[in-house]
Design a protein around this motif. Structure first.
Motif, PDB file in Angstrom:
ATOM      1  N   SER A   1      44.129  41.618  25.207  1.00 44.92           N
ATOM      2  CA  SER A   1      45.202  40.931  24.495  1.00 44.92           C
ATOM      3  C   SER A   1      46.221  40.333  25.454  1.00 44.92           C
ATOM      4  O   SER A   1      46.322  40.714  26.624  1.00 44.92           O
ATOM      5  CB  SER A   1      45.913  41.903  23.553  1.00 44.92           C
ATOM      6  OG  SER A   1      46.624  42.875  24.302  1.00 44.92           O
ATOM      7  N   ARG A   2      47.005  39.409  24.936  1.00 47.26           N
ATOM      8  CA  ARG A   2      48.096  38.822  25.728  1.00 47.26           C
ATOM      9  C   ARG A   2      49.091  39.912  26.121  1.00 47.26           C
ATOM     10  O   ARG A   2      49.596  39.931  27.256  1.00 47.26           O
ATOM     11  CB  ARG A   2      48.788  37.744  24.886  1.00 47.26           C
ATOM     12  CG  ARG A   2      50.072  37.155  25.466  1.00 47.26           C
ATOM     13  CD  ARG A   2      49.795  36.142  26.537  1.00 47.26           C
ATOM     14  NE  ARG A   2      51.006  35.436  26.952  1.00 47.26           N
ATOM     15  CZ  ARG A   2      51.178  34.135  26.888  1.00 47.26           C
ATOM     16  NH1 ARG A   2      50.209  33.363  26.438  1.00 47.26           N
ATOM     17  NH2 ARG A   2      52.290  33.564  27.299  1.00 47.26           N
ATOM     18  N   ALA A   3      49.366  40.848  25.221  1.00 51.77           N
ATOM     19  CA  ALA A   3      50.348  41.892  25.509  1.00 51.77           C
ATOM     20  C   ALA A   3      49.884  42.789  26.649  1.00 51.77           C
ATOM     21  O   ALA A   3      50.680  43.157  27.520  1.00 51.77           O
ATOM     22  CB  ALA A   3      50.621  42.719  24.256  1.00 51.77           C
ATOM     23  N   VAL A   4      48.598  43.170  26.654  1.00 50.79           N
ATOM     24  CA  VAL A   4      48.083  44.021  27.721  1.00 50.79           C
ATOM     25  C   VAL A   4      48.167  43.291  29.060  1.00 50.79           C
ATOM     26  O   VAL A   4      48.606  43.856  30.073  1.00 50.79           O
ATOM     27  CB  VAL A   4      46.632  44.445  27.425  1.00 50.79           C
ATOM     28  CG1 VAL A   4      45.990  45.076  28.659  1.00 50.79           C
ATOM     29  CG2 VAL A   4      46.606  45.440  26.268  1.00 50.79           C
ATOM     30  N   MET A   5      47.772  42.024  29.081  1.00 48.99           N
ATOM     31  CA  MET A   5      47.809  41.280  30.341  1.00 48.99           C
ATOM     32  C   MET A   5      49.239  41.037  30.806  1.00 48.99           C
ATOM     33  O   MET A   5      49.523  41.072  32.009  1.00 48.99           O
ATOM     34  CB  MET A   5      47.071  39.951  30.197  1.00 48.99           C
ATOM     35  CG  MET A   5      45.570  40.079  30.094  1.00 48.99           C
ATOM     36  SD  MET A   5      44.761  41.098  31.384  1.00 48.99           S
ATOM     37  CE  MET A   5      45.394  40.383  32.890  1.00 48.99           C
ATOM     38  N   ALA A   6      50.150  40.802  29.884  1.00 46.79           N
ATOM     39  CA  ALA A   6      51.544  40.590  30.276  1.00 46.79           C
ATOM     40  C   ALA A   6      52.112  41.832  30.948  1.00 46.79           C
ATOM     41  O   ALA A   6      52.772  41.752  32.002  1.00 46.79           O
ATOM     42  CB  ALA A   6      52.375  40.205  29.055  1.00 46.79           C
ATOM     43  N   GLU A   7      51.861  42.997  30.370  1.00 51.60           N
ATOM     44  CA  GLU A   7      52.357  44.231  30.958  1.00 51.60           C
ATOM     45  C   GLU A   7      51.692  44.501  32.305  1.00 51.60           C
ATOM     46  O   GLU A   7      52.358  44.883  33.280  1.00 51.60           O
ATOM     47  CB  GLU A   7      52.103  45.395  30.005  1.00 51.60           C
ATOM     48  CG  GLU A   7      52.462  46.772  30.562  1.00 51.60           C
ATOM     49  CD  GLU A   7      53.936  46.944  30.888  1.00 51.60           C
ATOM     50  OE1 GLU A   7      54.265  47.809  31.726  1.00 51.60           O
ATOM     51  OE2 GLU A   7      54.766  46.206  30.310  1.00 51.60           O
ATOM     52  N   ALA A   8      50.383  44.286  32.383  1.00 46.18           N
ATOM     53  CA  ALA A   8      49.681  44.524  33.640  1.00 46.18           C
ATOM     54  C   ALA A   8      50.187  43.592  34.739  1.00 46.18           C
ATOM     55  O   ALA A   8      50.416  44.022  35.878  1.00 46.18           O
ATOM     56  CB  ALA A   8      48.179  44.332  33.437  1.00 46.18           C
ATOM     57  N   LEU A   9      50.385  42.335  34.424  1.00 54.24           N
ATOM     58  CA  LEU A   9      50.836  41.378  35.427  1.00 54.24           C
ATOM     59  C   LEU A   9      52.292  41.610  35.819  1.00 54.24           C
ATOM     60  O   LEU A   9      52.673  41.363  36.970  1.00 54.24           O
ATOM     61  CB  LEU A   9      50.619  39.952  34.920  1.00 54.24           C
ATOM     62  CG  LEU A   9      49.135  39.551  34.834  1.00 54.24           C
ATOM     63  CD1 LEU A   9      48.975  38.249  34.063  1.00 54.24           C
ATOM     64  CD2 LEU A   9      48.524  39.421  36.224  1.00 54.24           C
ATOM     65  N   ASP A  10      53.110  42.074  34.887  1.00 53.18           N
ATOM     66  CA  ASP A  10      54.482  42.462  35.247  1.00 53.18           C
ATOM     67  C   ASP A  10      54.447  43.571  36.302  1.00 53.18           C
ATOM     68  O   ASP A  10      55.184  43.531  37.295  1.00 53.18           O
ATOM     69  CB  ASP A  10      55.236  42.954  34.018  1.00 53.18           C
ATOM     70  CG  ASP A  10      55.670  41.834  33.082  1.00 53.18           C
ATOM     71  OD1 ASP A  10      55.613  40.658  33.500  1.00 53.18           O
ATOM     72  OD2 ASP A  10      56.064  42.129  31.936  1.00 53.18           O
ATOM     73  N   ARG A  11      53.590  44.553  36.075  1.00 54.73           N
ATOM     74  CA  ARG A  11      53.483  45.669  37.019  1.00 54.73           C
ATOM     75  C   ARG A  11      52.936  45.206  38.373  1.00 54.73           C
ATOM     76  O   ARG A  11      53.432  45.621  39.426  1.00 54.73           O
ATOM     77  CB  ARG A  11      52.571  46.753  36.441  1.00 54.73           C
ATOM     78  CG  ARG A  11      53.078  47.420  35.171  1.00 54.73           C
ATOM     79  CD  ARG A  11      52.103  48.524  34.792  1.00 54.73           C
ATOM     80  NE  ARG A  11      52.372  49.101  33.487  1.00 54.73           N
ATOM     81  CZ  ARG A  11      51.727  50.157  32.990  1.00 54.73           C
ATOM     82  NH1 ARG A  11      50.754  50.725  33.699  1.00 54.73           N
ATOM     83  NH2 ARG A  11      52.026  50.629  31.802  1.00 54.73           N
TER      84      ARG A  11
END
Length: 412
Positions: A379-389
Motif C-alpha cells: 500500500s501507499r501507506a506502508v511505503m510512505a512509512e518505510a521510506l520515511d524511516r
C-alpha cells in the motif's frame, strides 16, 4: 466506470493487514518481528483476485483432497495456450505447454533437462538467484554476462564472446529482476540469433511479463518471426500477475511437442509430476479466464507506487534509483553512502526497522554489489512509512559518517 475501476478499492491502504500477513506470509512479514516493515520477498501484500478464491473454495467444498493425475491438466494447458497466443503472440499448441508447480520448479526442470555436469550456462549479472541455484544443482558452471545496472542494457556482442563449445544454455530474464528492464526487439533478436548460430537453447524467464508499465510493452522471444524461436523455452506463471505465489502454478512453453514430452519426463524424475492439485488447477483456470480486470487494476496501483517510491528514493542523499519499466521491485544504488550492500541492509534493519534484500552475490550475482532490492507491491501507506524511516536513517548516516553506522552495532 471500467471493470478494473471497480476493483481499485482492493488496493486501498486498509487492504494491507500486517497482523494477518505475519501469520500468512512467512517469507516476508512473518520473517521479522512486529515493528519491522519488510520490503523483501517479491510477494504482494494484497489478496489475489476474488474469482480465484471463489474457485478454490468451490474445489475443496466437498472435503476431498485427491491425488492429481498429469492428464487432468488438459483444460489448463488449453487455457494457457489461448492466453499465450492472445497476449504474448506465441502460437503454442496445448501439447507444447507443460504446467509446473511454480516458476522456480519450471526453471529447475528446464535446466535439468538441458544441462549436465561440466556444461556451461550463460546467465545475466545481476539476476535473480533461481537461475544460479538451478545451474549449480545440475552440476553445470555459471558464466556471467553483465547487464549495465544504470541503463539496463545487455550487450549482445559481450554475450556472444562468452559462448564456448561447452555452452549448453543461455538464460534470459525479461522483464528483468532486479533491474526492471524490459528488453526490446533488437536485443531479443540479437540473443536469439547468437543462440541459433551456435545451436544453443534459450531459457526465457518471463514470469513478470504482465507487470509492464505503459508505454512499455513486453515482447516474448518465442514470438519473434525467426527460425531461432524454435529453440526457446518460455517460462512464466501466475505468481506475479495475480498475486498467487502460494498457488504454485507455473508454465513452460517448450519449442516442440517432443521437447515438451521430454520436459514432463524430467519433472517426473524430479518428483514434481503430481504437484498441481485439483484446487490449484481450479484457481489457475479462474485466473486465466476471469482474472484480467483484477490484473489491470493491480498494474495501475503498482505504477502509482513505483513513481512515488522512485521520486522519494532519489531525494535521499547517497541513494540513486532508476525507474523500472517492469516488475514491482526497485534496485537503488547505495554505494555513495560508503556502505556495502550487506552493510546497508543490516543498517536499515537495525536503524530504520525496514528489511530489504542486500545486493549480494548469493542473491543476485557478483555485479549486484552496491545495490539493495526493494519490493513495493504493497500500500501507499506502508511505503510512505518505510521510506520515511529509510530517509531519516540514511540522512543520519551521510551526515554522521562511519560513526553513525558503527553506533548501530551493524557489521560492515
Amino acid at each position: 466506470m471500467s471493470p478494473h475501476d471497480a476493483l481499485r478499492p482492493l488496493f486501498d491502504d486498509a487492504q494491507v493487514r500486517p497482523d494477518l500477513l505475519r501469520q500468512r506470509s512467512p517469507l516476508r512479514w512473518g520473517a521479522h518481528p512486529p515493528g519491522v516493515i519488510p520490503l523483501t520477498a517479491a510477494e504482494p501484500d494484497f489478496p489475489g483476485p476474488p474469482v480465484v478464491t471463489d474457485a478454490v473454495l468451490a474445489a475443496v467444498a466437498d472435503g476431498y483432497f485427491p491425488y492429481a493425475a498429469p492428464a487432468e491438466c488438459g483444460a489448463l494447458r488449453e487455457a494457457f495456450s489461448d492466453v499465450a497466443e492472445a497476449r504474448y503472440g506465441i502460437a503454442a499448441h496445448p501439447g507444447r505447454v507443460v504446467p509446473a508447480p511454480g516458476t522456480a520448479a519450471a526453471i529447475w526442470g528446464v535446466v535439468r533437462l538441458l544441462c549436465g555436469e561440466g556444461d556451461e550456462c550463460v546467465l545475466l549479472d545481476p539476476v535473480d538467484l533461481l537461475f544460479g541455484q538451478a545451474i549449480d544443482a545440475a552440476g553445470a558452471r555459471k558464466v556471467y554476462c553483465p547487464v549495465d545496472k544504470s541503463t539496463g542494457r545487455l550487450d549482445p556482442d559481450r554475450l556472444a564472446s562468452l559462448i564456448t563449445s561447452r555452452t549448453a544454455l543461455i538464460c534470459m530474464c525479461n522483464p528483468h529482476n532486479p533491474l526492471g528492464t524490459v528488453f526490446g526487439e533488437t536485443t531479443l533478436r540479437a540473443v536469439a540469433e547468437i543462440a541459433g548460430r551456435h545451436r544453443i537453447p534459450v531459457l526465457s524467464d518471463e514470469v513478470w511479463n504482465e507487470i509492464v508499465y505503459p508505454p512499455g510493452k513486453h515482447l516474448s522471444m518465442a514470438s519473434l518471426d525467426t527460425e531461432y524461436g524454435r529453440r526457446v523455452y518460455t517460462v512464466t506463471g501466475l505468481s506475479k500477475t495475480f498475486a498467487l505465489p502460494g498457488l504454485r502454478m507455473g508454465f513452460v512453453i517448450a519449442p516442440t511437442v517432443r521437447e515438451a514430452a521430454a520436459l514432463r519426463l524430467t519433472f517426473q524424475r524430479l518428483g514434481a509430476t503430481y504437484s498441481m492439485t485439483p484446487f490449484t488447477q481450479a484457481g489457475a483456470l479462474a485466473a486465466l479466464r476471469h482474472g484480467w480486470p483484477w490484473r489491470d487494476a493491480f498494474l495501475e496501483h503498482l505504477q502509482e507506487i513505483r513513481d512515488y517510491c522512485v521520486d522519494r528514493l532519489n531525494a535521499i542523499p547517497g541513494m540513486s534509483c532508476g525507474r523500472p519499466d517492469g516488475t514491482y521491485v526497485l534496485f537503488p544504488d547505495v554505494s555513495s553512502t560508503g556502505l556495502s550492500s550487506r552493510a546497508m541492509g543490516a543498517y536499515l534493519l537495525s536503524r530504520a526497522r525496514v528489511a530489504v534484500v542486500a545486493g549480494t552475490p548469493e542473491w543476485f550475482g557478483p555485479a549486484a554489489e552496491g545495490n539493495i532490492r526493494i519490493s513495493y507491491a504493497t500500500s501507499r501507506a506502508v511505503m510512505a512509512e518505510a521510506l520515511d524511516r529509510i530517509a531519516q536513517a540514511v540522512e543520519e548516516l551521510v551526515a554522521g559518517g562511519p560513526a553513525a553506522f558503527q553506533a548501530t552495532g551493524a557489521q560492515r
